[in-house]
Motif scaffolding. Structure first.
Motif, PDB file in Angstrom:
ATOM      1  N   TYR A   1       0.878  -1.171   0.000  1.00 30.36           N
ATOM      2  CA  TYR A   1       0.000   0.000   0.000  1.00 30.36           C
ATOM      3  C   TYR A   1       0.910   1.214   0.000  1.00 30.36           C
ATOM      4  O   TYR A   1       2.142   1.078   0.029  1.00 30.36           O
ATOM      5  CB  TYR A   1      -0.927   0.011   1.230  1.00 30.36           C
ATOM      6  CG  TYR A   1      -0.187  -0.058   2.545  1.00 30.36           C
ATOM      7  CD1 TYR A   1       0.202   1.102   3.212  1.00 30.36           C
ATOM      8  CD2 TYR A   1       0.150  -1.282   3.118  1.00 30.36           C
ATOM      9  CE1 TYR A   1       0.911   1.047   4.418  1.00 30.36           C
ATOM     10  CE2 TYR A   1       0.853  -1.349   4.319  1.00 30.36           C
ATOM     11  CZ  TYR A   1       1.231  -0.174   4.959  1.00 30.36           C
ATOM     12  OH  TYR A   1       1.931  -0.237   6.133  1.00 30.36           O
TER      13      TYR A   1
ATOM     14  N   PHE B   1      -9.809   2.589  -4.034  1.00 35.46           N
ATOM     15  CA  PHE B   1      -9.122   2.535  -2.740  1.00 35.46           C
ATOM     16  C   PHE B   1      -8.006   1.495  -2.786  1.00 35.46           C
ATOM     17  O   PHE B   1      -8.229   0.345  -3.199  1.00 35.46           O
ATOM     18  CB  PHE B   1     -10.139   2.158  -1.660  1.00 35.46           C
ATOM     19  CG  PHE B   1      -9.568   1.937  -0.288  1.00 35.46           C
ATOM     20  CD1 PHE B   1      -9.019   2.988   0.427  1.00 35.46           C
ATOM     21  CD2 PHE B   1      -9.593   0.675   0.296  1.00 35.46           C
ATOM     22  CE1 PHE B   1      -8.501   2.790   1.699  1.00 35.46           C
ATOM     23  CE2 PHE B   1      -9.084   0.463   1.568  1.00 35.46           C
ATOM     24  CZ  PHE B   1      -8.530   1.523   2.272  1.00 35.46           C
TER      25      PHE B   1
ATOM     26  N   TYR C   1      -6.050  -1.339  -1.618  1.00 32.76           N
ATOM     27  CA  TYR C   1      -6.439  -2.407  -0.696  1.00 32.76           C
ATOM     28  C   TYR C   1      -5.333  -3.462  -0.688  1.00 32.76           C
ATOM     29  O   TYR C   1      -5.086  -4.108  -1.728  1.00 32.76           O
ATOM     30  CB  TYR C   1      -7.758  -3.004  -1.166  1.00 32.76           C
ATOM     31  CG  TYR C   1      -8.485  -3.863  -0.162  1.00 32.76           C
ATOM     32  CD1 TYR C   1      -8.499  -3.552   1.194  1.00 32.76           C
ATOM     33  CD2 TYR C   1      -9.196  -4.987  -0.584  1.00 32.76           C
ATOM     34  CE1 TYR C   1      -9.185  -4.335   2.098  1.00 32.76           C
ATOM     35  CE2 TYR C   1      -9.891  -5.777   0.317  1.00 32.76           C
ATOM     36  CZ  TYR C   1      -9.881  -5.444   1.659  1.00 32.76           C
ATOM     37  OH  TYR C   1     -10.574  -6.231   2.556  1.00 32.76           O
TER      38      TYR C   1
ATOM     39  N   ASN D   1      -5.386  -6.843  -2.482  1.00 32.20           N
ATOM     40  CA  ASN D   1      -5.316  -6.895  -3.938  1.00 32.20           C
ATOM     41  C   ASN D   1      -3.883  -6.981  -4.459  1.00 32.20           C
ATOM     42  O   ASN D   1      -3.669  -6.914  -5.672  1.00 32.20           O
ATOM     43  CB  ASN D   1      -5.997  -5.671  -4.552  1.00 32.20           C
ATOM     44  CG  ASN D   1      -7.505  -5.720  -4.425  1.00 32.20           C
ATOM     45  OD1 ASN D   1      -8.061  -6.622  -3.808  1.00 32.20           O
ATOM     46  ND2 ASN D   1      -8.183  -4.743  -4.987  1.00 32.20           N
TER      47      ASN D   1
ATOM     48  N   ASP E   1     -16.795  -3.102  -2.303  1.00 31.47           N
ATOM     49  CA  ASP E   1     -16.616  -2.183  -1.185  1.00 31.47           C
ATOM     50  C   ASP E   1     -15.894  -2.923  -0.077  1.00 31.47           C
ATOM     51  O   ASP E   1     -16.345  -4.000   0.348  1.00 31.47           O
ATOM     52  CB  ASP E   1     -17.957  -1.663  -0.676  1.00 31.47           C
ATOM     53  CG  ASP E   1     -18.568  -0.624  -1.594  1.00 31.47           C
ATOM     54  OD1 ASP E   1     -17.833   0.294  -1.986  1.00 31.47           O
ATOM     55  OD2 ASP E   1     -19.763  -0.728  -1.915  1.00 31.47           O
ATOM     56  N   ALA E   2     -14.776  -2.378   0.370  1.00 34.36           N
ATOM     57  CA  ALA E   2     -14.017  -2.970   1.470  1.00 34.36           C
ATOM     58  C   ALA E   2     -14.406  -2.285   2.774  1.00 34.36           C
ATOM     59  O   ALA E   2     -14.668  -1.077   2.784  1.00 34.36           O
ATOM     60  CB  ALA E   2     -12.523  -2.823   1.227  1.00 34.36           C
TER      61      ALA E   2
ATOM     62  N   MET F   1     -12.650   1.019   3.723  1.00 33.85           N
ATOM     63  CA  MET F   1     -12.765   2.199   2.866  1.00 33.85           C
ATOM     64  C   MET F   1     -13.273   3.419   3.641  1.00 33.85           C
ATOM     65  O   MET F   1     -14.322   3.350   4.283  1.00 33.85           O
ATOM     66  CB  MET F   1     -13.760   1.932   1.733  1.00 33.85           C
ATOM     67  CG  MET F   1     -13.194   1.245   0.527  1.00 33.85           C
ATOM     68  SD  MET F   1     -14.525   1.060  -0.708  1.00 33.85           S
ATOM     69  CE  MET F   1     -13.579   0.565  -2.128  1.00 33.85           C
TER      70      MET F   1
ATOM     71  N   TYR G   1     -14.038   7.381  -1.194  1.00 35.51           N
ATOM     72  CA  TYR G   1     -13.651   6.043  -1.654  1.00 35.51           C
ATOM     73  C   TYR G   1     -14.852   5.106  -1.599  1.00 35.51           C
ATOM     74  O   TYR G   1     -15.476   4.939  -0.547  1.00 35.51           O
ATOM     75  CB  TYR G   1     -12.508   5.502  -0.792  1.00 35.51           C
ATOM     76  CG  TYR G   1     -11.237   6.305  -0.928  1.00 35.51           C
ATOM     77  CD1 TYR G   1     -10.384   6.097  -2.004  1.00 35.51           C
ATOM     78  CD2 TYR G   1     -10.902   7.286  -0.005  1.00 35.51           C
ATOM     79  CE1 TYR G   1      -9.223   6.840  -2.154  1.00 35.51           C
ATOM     80  CE2 TYR G   1      -9.740   8.038  -0.140  1.00 35.51           C
ATOM     81  CZ  TYR G   1      -8.904   7.805  -1.222  1.00 35.51           C
ATOM     82  OH  TYR G   1      -7.763   8.549  -1.357  1.00 35.51           O
TER      83      TYR G   1
ATOM     84  N   THR H   1     -11.885  -1.375  -5.444  1.00 39.31           N
ATOM     85  CA  THR H   1     -10.616  -1.542  -4.737  1.00 39.31           C
ATOM     86  C   THR H   1      -9.505  -1.685  -5.768  1.00 39.31           C
ATOM     87  O   THR H   1      -9.686  -2.295  -6.830  1.00 39.31           O
ATOM     88  CB  THR H   1     -10.615  -2.767  -3.805  1.00 39.31           C
ATOM     89  OG1 THR H   1     -10.873  -3.961  -4.564  1.00 39.31           O
ATOM     90  CG2 THR H   1     -11.654  -2.612  -2.702  1.00 39.31           C
ATOM     91  N   CYS H   2      -8.365  -1.094  -5.458  1.00 39.34           N
ATOM     92  CA  CYS H   2      -7.214  -1.074  -6.342  1.00 39.34           C
ATOM     93  C   CYS H   2      -6.012  -1.636  -5.594  1.00 39.34           C
ATOM     94  O   CYS H   2      -6.160  -2.239  -4.537  1.00 39.34           O
ATOM     95  CB  CYS H   2      -6.955   0.348  -6.831  1.00 39.34           C
ATOM     96  SG  CYS H   2      -8.370   1.087  -7.692  1.00 39.34           S
TER      97      CYS H   2
END
Length: 266
Positions: free
Chosen positions: A59, A70, A72, A75, A91-92, A95, A101, A105-106
């Motif tokens: 991250y 966002f 994450y 990921n 949706d995490a 977030m 956000y 998720t990115c």
């Protein structure tokens, strides 16, 4: 505001591609005219089953991503001898929706050490969605904030599939108070997300050069980029540029087989 700086960008195909003789040297300099030596802190073959915690964060400790996507850590995956950065529609729970956000998720991988100058090479395949697959350098240390983008690729964004975007940014320095950028694009004769290619950056005190498959595609005189920077790989949503990804294109994966870094042996 843009500055007039000496630069050149390739038009058309790459021509003759250099032949790889050894992995120990940049593809563009297999004869080692640059007198290169391996720089281990930013060299990774991604041949384990997890990210090396001594070299990387999964991250960015200083940035959550470009809204609405966002960063994450889930990921970020290392498997099959590759680093995989994934974008999903989800949706995490972590977030911060109040900060904009949501929905996507990115992924982001950031080096734990900074570097000043060197030759940087990756073999990568961008994701085939409208999300950005990027390899770049930046830092904001309170005195200076600069950035070098080796590439930003919208591999599945309509109209952008063949566009190899290269950017330089100055947000501020002790002598520059207003942000400005230098943008250029090389048009590949193939869709960038269809296969793996080798991408290189030769950054030194005089020039900054971009390479694709060992062939020079851009050169800029280095007037401002003399600050140690962090190395970053990421996937981002780019709603104002590439547009948001289509649901049917997600999840999408940006894969990096290796990153290799050299310093001049002086």
């Amino acid at each position: 505001m843009s500055r007039v700086i000496e630069e050149w960008t390739r038009k058309g195909d790459l021509g003759v591609i250099p032949k790889r003789v050894t992995d120990l040297l940049p593809l563009s300099d297999q004869e080692n005219r640059g007198n290169w030596k391996m720089y281990e802190p930013l060299w990774d073959e991604f041949d384990g089953d997890k990210l090396d915690p001594l070299k990387w964060w999964p991250y960015d400790p200083n940035w959550k991503g470009r809204q609405p996507g966002f960063f994450y850590p889930n990921n970020v995956v290392v498997s099959g001898g590759e680093l995989h950065l994934i974008m999903k529609k989800e949706d995490a729970p972590e977030m911060p929706k109040a900060e904009g956000y949501h929905t996507y998720t990115c992924a982001c991988v950031k080096s734990k050490t900074k570097v000043l100058y060197g030759y940087f090479e990756v073999k990568a395949k961008p994701m085939k969605s409208a999300g950005s697959s990027s390899f770049w350098f930046y830092d904001n240390d309170g005195r200076s904030w600069t950035e070098i983008d080796v590439y930003e690729i919208g591999g599945g964004a309509p109209g952008f599939e063949c566009e190899y975007h290269m950017d330089l940014h100055v947000f501020y320095t002790p002598t520059e108070k207003k942000p400005w950028s230098l943008h250029s694009v090389w048009i590949a004769p193939w869709n960038l997300a269809d296969d793996y290619h080798v991408y290189g950056l030769n950054w030194n005190e005089k020039t900054i050069e971009w390479y694709v498959n060992g062939v020079l595609v851009r050169r800029v005189r280095n007037t401002h980029w003399h600050q140690p920077l962090y190395m970053v790989f990421d996937t981002e949503t780019m709603p104002d540029w590439f547009g948001l990804p289509k649901d049917e294109d997600l999840p999408s994966t940006y894969s990096v087989q290796y990153v290799r870094t050299w310093k001049r042996n002086t």
